[in-house]
Enzyme design. Structure first.
Site: not given
Ligand code: 5GP
Ligand code: ZN
Length: 113
Positions: A29-30, A86, A92-94, A99, A101
């Site tokens: 994760d970034i 998420n 909280g899915q973004s 995916h 975590h």
């Molecule tokens: P969500 O909020 O959808 O559950 O998780 C999305 C995750 O993707 C976040 O933890 C965010 O840091 C990670 N993320 C978003 N864009 C990128 C990217 O371009 N590269 C990587 N490695 N992680 C990303």
């Protein structure tokens, strides 16, 4: 426009990939929320768990087995991991490409925020 994680699958944007095969990919994760924070995704674009279909069983089952293997390869066997999905906006899915975590290397509390 293609989603962010499809771009990672297609190597249109770079990421630190730690495992991939014909069905799934795992990368760091970034914005890590723990000493170990890996995302595990199907290569196929599926927006969320709410969109899963019967035909996705093989990919998703495979993905879970690979998460199990990652627990060992990440050095977390016998310790503990928090595996999070998420699903949809209120959770909280973004990024709308399934995916999981895989978080580890510290203690976690319950319930989550
Ligand atoms: P969500 O909020 O959808 O559950 O998780 C999305 C995750 O993707 C976040 O933890 C965010 O840091 C990670 N993320 C978003 N864009 C990128 C990217 O371009 N590269 C990587 N490695 N992680 C990303
Ligand atoms: Zn996608």
């Amino acid at each position: 426009m293609k989603c962010m994680f499809c771009k990672i699958v297609n190597r249109e944007i770079s990421s630190e990939i730690i495992y991939e095969d014909d069905k799934i990919m795992a990368f760091y994760d970034i914005n890590p929320q723990a000493p170990v924070h890996v995302l595990v995704i199907p290569r196929k674009h599926i927006a969320s768990i709410a969109e899963l279909e019967e035909d996705d069983c093989a990919v998703m089952g495979h993905l879970m087995v690979k998460i199990s293997e990652l627990i060992t390869s990440l050095g977390l066997a016998g310790r503990g991991v928090r595996i999070v999905n998420n699903c949809l906006a209120e959770a909280g899915q973004s990024v709308f490409h399934i995916h999981f975590h895989v978080l580890g290397g510290r203690f976690f509390t319950w319930p989550p925020g």
